[in-house]
Design a protein around this motif. Structure first.
Motif: not given
Length: 784
Positions: A382-400
Motif C-alpha cells: 500500500v502506498d499510503f501517501e499516494g492513496s491519500l493524495a488520490e483518495n483511492r487505493f494505490t500500490v507502491l512501485p516495484n509491486i507490479d
C-alpha cells in the motif's frame, strides 16, 4: 483529465488544471472466510425435550425455552451479547435443545451462527433442528396478546382478566421486548407443533405449568433497578449541542470512574462485565492476577507502555466487514496497519512478562506470525501517501511491473501530448488560435479548441476531418485521426491502472480475510488487557485492595469498606466493616437518623457481595415510602417474617428503615438470624453529630428535627414540625397557627364559591376559561 493546448500565438501549452477522474467498477464481493472449527460439546444425554426460541437484535439476546420434563417455560431477560453470540452458545451448551426456533428475518451474524450450529455432525445426542417462523409471528403486540390470553393451569379460574394481567406482569418482564417476542414466538411454535399433545384432541392445548426466569449458572442475576440505585451506570444528556441527538454520556457512576480503557472495544467489554457479572472463581482470580501484577510499582512503566499500544487497537470487525463487501477505504488500511503493528508490540511485551499469568501467556502464544505477515504485506504493497493524495487505493512501485510501466507512460503524457497538439494545430484552420490534446478517463484522448465568435449554431461546430463530441466551458471537443490513434496505442491508461490496482487490493483483502481469525482473537485479548489495565489504574489511584474469594466461606466479610463514589464526593468518608455469613445475623435491620449514612452503607455492601458470592443479597431502603405508616410497617414486617421463616436458607438481607416501631413492637421473631444495627450519633447540646459508623443497637429516635435543621429549613418551620410531632405522639388535637391565617381568607373563599354556584354550566355561551382567568386566579393570591 489531462490537457494540453496552444496559446493565441499558435504555440502549444503545457498541461492544464482540468484533470478529472471518474469511478471504476468494484470487483465482486469477497467470499466469507472459513469459519473456525466447532467447539466440542460434552456428551450428555437429555431425557427431556427442550425447544428453544431466540431473537438477537442490536447486540441483545431474547431467549425462552420449553422443557417437556416439567412443562415449564424458562426465559432469560434481554441480555447483551457479542456479535459472535458467545452467550447464546453457552445457553445452547447448557440446555442442549431439541430445536431452535427463530425469525426468518435475521442478520448475517445470526444466520452464520445457525448455519454453523446445523452443521455440527458430532453434536450429542444430536444437533438441534433449526426452525424459521415468519417474522410476523414475533411481533411485539401479538406476542403480548398470546402471553396474556394463554390458558395456564397455574392461574386460578376465579381471577378476572385484569387480575390475570397483573399476575402475569409480576412474573414476565414485559419491559424486556426481545424476551416478550421470543416468548410469543415460542408459544406459536408450541401450538403449531403441539409438543407433547400430538395424539390428543385438537382442543387440548400444550400444558404450561409455569414461567421461570433462566440464568446461566456462572452469572450473577442483577436487575436493572439495582444498576440504577447503586449507580453502577448513570446516563446523562451530553452537554455539547452537537451531540444532543447522538446519545448520552456517562455520569457519576461506578462504570464512569473505572472506565479508563484506551480502545472502544475495551470499554465495551468492561460494560459487558458489569452487565454480566460472574461468580466463577477461576475467572475472577484470573482477572485479579493481572490487576495485582500491574499494581506493583516496578510494573508501572510496562502498564503505561501497553496502554499506549492499546490506543491503536481499532474496530477490526468493521474493517473486515468492509473488506468482504469490497468497500474498504484508504483510512481502513492505515488503521489496520497500525492495529496489527500495535498487536505485535503487545505480543513482544507480553512474552517478557510472567507466563504463569494466563492472559500474558495467551497473548504471547495466540498473536501468531500471521500478524507479522499481514503487516508486512500491507507495508510493502500500500502506498499510503499516494492513496491519500488520490483518495483511492494505490500500490507502491516495484509491486507490479505492468502497473509501473503504465504509470511511467501516464507521467510522460504531458510532454508527448504537447507535441501532438503542435502537429494538430498545424493542420487546423488559421482562424483557430490554439488547441490542446486532453485525456479523459473512460472517454480517451480528445482535441480541444476554443469556440470562435462565428460558431453560433450547432452546424457551425462541424470541422472537416474531425468528429464533434461535445461543448464544455466554451471549448469544443473533437476526435481526430491522431486522437483515435492514441486511443488504440495507449488505451485508457488511467482506468487500466485503477483496475489493476483494485485487483491487487482484492488479492490483498483475500490475504487479510484468510487470517481474520487471528485478528478477531487480537481484539478479544487486547480488549481484555485494556479493561484490566484500566481497573489496575483505578485501583492504584483510589487505593483499592484485592478481594479474596473462597468457596468454603459462605457469606462475605468486608474490612473497612468504602463507597467508591461517595468517597470522591464527600470531604471525609468513614469506612465501615461488614460480616454476613453462617446462620447468624442474616437479616440486619439498620436504624438511625436520616442522612446518617444508612443508604451509603447498603450500597457499599451491595457492590462487594454481588461480585463475591452467588448467594442472594436483598437490600431494602425507604420501604413503605409514600404509603400509610401502618400499612408500610405491616408490609415490611410481613416481608421480613416471610424470609425469616426459611431458616438457614434465608437470603442475606440488609434493611435500612425509620420504622422504629418495627423494633419497639417486636414485630420480628427473636433469634440469631436477626441482628439490629444503628448508625452512631452523638447529641451536642441542640446539635446532632453524625459519626457515620455502624454499631450494634437500635436508634431511640429518628431525629427528624435535627436532620431538617441541618438541611437548612427555617427554624420556625422546624419548631412547628416538632410541635406537631409531639401533639400526634400524645394524641392531642392539632390547632392551626393563627398568624398563618389571613383575616378574610374564609370570606374570599365563600365569595368565590358563590360566584361559581351562580354559573349556568348548561349555557353554551359560558366560557370557563374566562371565569378562571378573571375570577379564580386573581382570588388565589388572597386565599392560598
Amino acid at each position: 483529465m489531462a490537457s494540453l493546448g496552444a496559446n493565441p500565438r499558435r504555440t502549444p501549452q503545457g498541461p492544464g488544471p482540468e484533470a478529472a477522474s471518474s469511478g471504476f467498477p468494484s470487483p465482486a464481493p469477497v467470499p466469507s472466510p472459513r469459519e473456525a472449527e466447532e467447539e466440542e460439546v460434552e456428551e450428555e444425554e437429555e431425557l427431556a425435550e427442550i425447544h428453544l426460541c431466540v431473537l438477537w437484535n442490536s447486540g441483545y439476546l431474547g431467549i425462552a425455552y420449553y422443557d417437556t420434563s416439567d412443562s415449564t417455560i424458562h426465559f432469560m431477560p434481554d441480555a447483551p451479547d457479542h456479535e459472535s453470540l458467545k452467550l447464546l452458545q453457552r445457553v445452547l451448551d447448557e440446555i442442549n435443545p431439541q430445536s431452535v426456533v427463530t425469525s426468518a428475518k435475521q442478520d448475517e451474524n445470526m444466520t452464520r451462527f445457525l448455519g454453523k450450529l446445523a452443521s455440527q455432525e458430532h453434536r450429542e445426542p444430536k444437533r438441534p433442528e433449526i426452525i424459521f417462523l415468519p417474522s410476523v409471528d414475533f411481533g411485539l403486540e401479538i406476542s403480548k396478546q398470546r402471553l396474556l390470553s394463554g390458558n395456564y393451569s397455574f392461574i386460578p379460574d376465579s381471577m378476572t382478566a385484569t387480575e390475570k394481567i397483573l399476575f402475569l406482569s409480576s412474573i414476565i418482564p414485559f419491559d424486556c421486548l426481545l424476551t416478550v417476542r421470543a416468548l410469543g414466538g415460542l408459544l406459536k411454535f408450541l401450538g403449531r407443533r403441539r409438543i407433547g399433545v400430538e395424539l390428543e384432541d385438537y382442543n387440548v392445548s400444550v400444558p404450561i405449568l409455569g414461567f421461570k426466569k433462566f440464568m446461566l449458572t456462572h452469572l450473577v442475576n442483577i436487575d436493572q433497578d439495582t444498576y440504577s440505585v447503586l449507580q453502577i451506570f448513570k446516563s446523562e444528556s451530553h452537554p455539547s449541542v452537537y451531540k444532543v441527538a447522538s446519545g448520552l454520556k456517562e455520569g457519576l457512576s461506578l462504570f464512569g470512574i473505572l472506565n479508563r480503557c484506551r480502545c472502544k472495544w475495551g470499554e465495551k467489554l468492561l460494560r459487558l462485565w458489569f452487565t454480566r457479572p460472574t461468580h466463577d472463581l477461576g475467572e475472577l482470580n484470573s482477572r485479579l492476577d493481572v490487576i495485582q501484577f500491574f499494581l506493583l510499582p516496578q510494573n508501572l512503566d510496562m502498564a503505561q507502555m501497553l496502554h499506549r499500544l492499546l490506543g491503536h487497537i481499532k474496530n477490526v470487525p468493521l474493517i473486515l466487514k468492509r473488506m468482504k463487501l469490497s468497500h474498504t477505504k484508504v483510512s481502513d488500511w492505515q488503521v489496520l496497519y497500525k492495529t496489527v503493528y500495535s498487536a505485535l508490540g503487545l505480543r513482544d511485551a507480553c512474552r517478557s512478562l510472567p507466563q504463569s499469568i494466563q492472559l500474558f501467556r495467551d497473548i504471547a502464544q495466540e498473536f501468531s506470525d500471521d500478524l507479522h505477515h499481514i503487516a508486512s504485506l500491507i507495508g510493502k504493497v500500500v502506498d499510503f501517501e499516494g492513496s491519500l493524495a488520490e483518495n483511492r487505493f494505490t500500490v507502491l512501485p516495484n509491486i507490479d511491473p505492468e502497473i509501473d510501466e503504465k504509470k511511467r507512460r501516464l507521467m510522460g503524457l504531458p510532454n508527448f501530448l504537447t507535441e501532438v497538439a503542435r502537429k494538430e494545430l498545424e493542420n487546423l484552420d488559421s482562424r483557430i488560435p490554439s488547441c490542446s490534446v486532453i485525456y479523459i478517463p473512460l472517454i480517451g484522448f480528445l482535441l480541444s479548441i476554443p469556440r470562435l465568435p462565428s460558431m453560433v449554431e450547432a452546424s457551425d461546430f462541424e470541422i472537416n476531418g474531425l468528429d464533434f463530441m461535445f461543448l464544455s466551458e466554451e471549448k469544443l471537443h473533437y476526435r481526430s485521426a491522431r486522437t483515435k490513434e492514441l486511443d488504440a496505442l495507449l488505451g485508457d491508461l488511467h482506468c487500466e491502472i485503477r483496475d489493476q490496482e483494485t485487483l491487487l487490493m482484492y488479492q490483498l483483502q483475500c490475504q487479510v480475510l484468510a487470517r481474520a481469525a487471528v485478528l478477531t482473537r487480537v481484539l478479544d485479548l487486547a480488549s481484555r488487557l485494556d479493561v484490566l489495565l484500566a481497573l489496575a489504574s483505578a485501583a492504584r489511584d483510589y487505593g483499592y485492595s484485592r478481594p479474596r474469594y473462597s468457596p468454603q466461606v459462605l457469606g462475605v466479610r468486608i474490612q473497612n469498606g468504602r463507597h467508591p463514589l461517595m468517597e470522591l464526593c464527600a470531604r471525609t468518608f468513614v469506612p465501615n466493616s461488614t460480616e454476613c455469613g453462617g446462620d447468624k445475623g442474616r437479616v440486619k435491620v439498620i436504624t438511625g437518623p436520616n442522612s446518617s449514612g444508612k443508604s451509603i452503607y447498603l450500597k457499599q455492601v451491595a457492590k462487594a457481595v454481588n461480585n463475591a458470592t452467588a448467594q442472594s443479597l436483598v437490600l431494602i431502603d425507604e420501604f413503605g415510602k409514600g404509603t400509610n405508616t401502618v400499612d408500610g410497617l405491616a408490609l415490611l414486617a410481613a416481608v421480613l417474617r416471610h424470609w425469616l421463616a426459611r431458616g438457614p436458607t434465608c437470603p442475606h438481607i440488609f434493611v435500612a428503615t425509620n420504622f422504629l416501631s418495627l423494633v419497639q413492637l417486636q414485630l420480628l421473631p427473636r433469634g440469631p438470624l436477626v441482628q439490629y444495627l444503628t448508625m452512631e450519633t452523638c447529641e451536642d447540646g441542640n446539635d446532632l453529630v453524625f459519626f457515620y459508623q455502624v454499631c450494634e443497637g437500635v436508634a431511640k429516635a429518628s431525629h427528624a428535627s435535627h436532620t431538617a435543621a441541618q438541611a437548612g429549613l427555617p427554624d420556625k418551620l422546624v419548631a412547628r414540625g416538632k410541635e406537631v410531632s409531639d401533639l400526634i405522639r400524645s394524641g392531642k388535637p392539632i390547632k392551626p397557627v393563627k398568624d398563618l391565617l389571613k383575616k378574610n381568607q374564609m370570606e374570599n373563599c365563600q365569595t368565590l364559591v358563590d360566584k361559581f354556584m351562580k354559573l349556568d354550566l348548561e349555557d353554551p355561551n359560558l366560557d370557563l376559561n374566562v371565569f378562571m382567568s378573571q375570577e379564580v386566579l386573581p382570588a388565589a393570591t388572597s386565599i392560598l
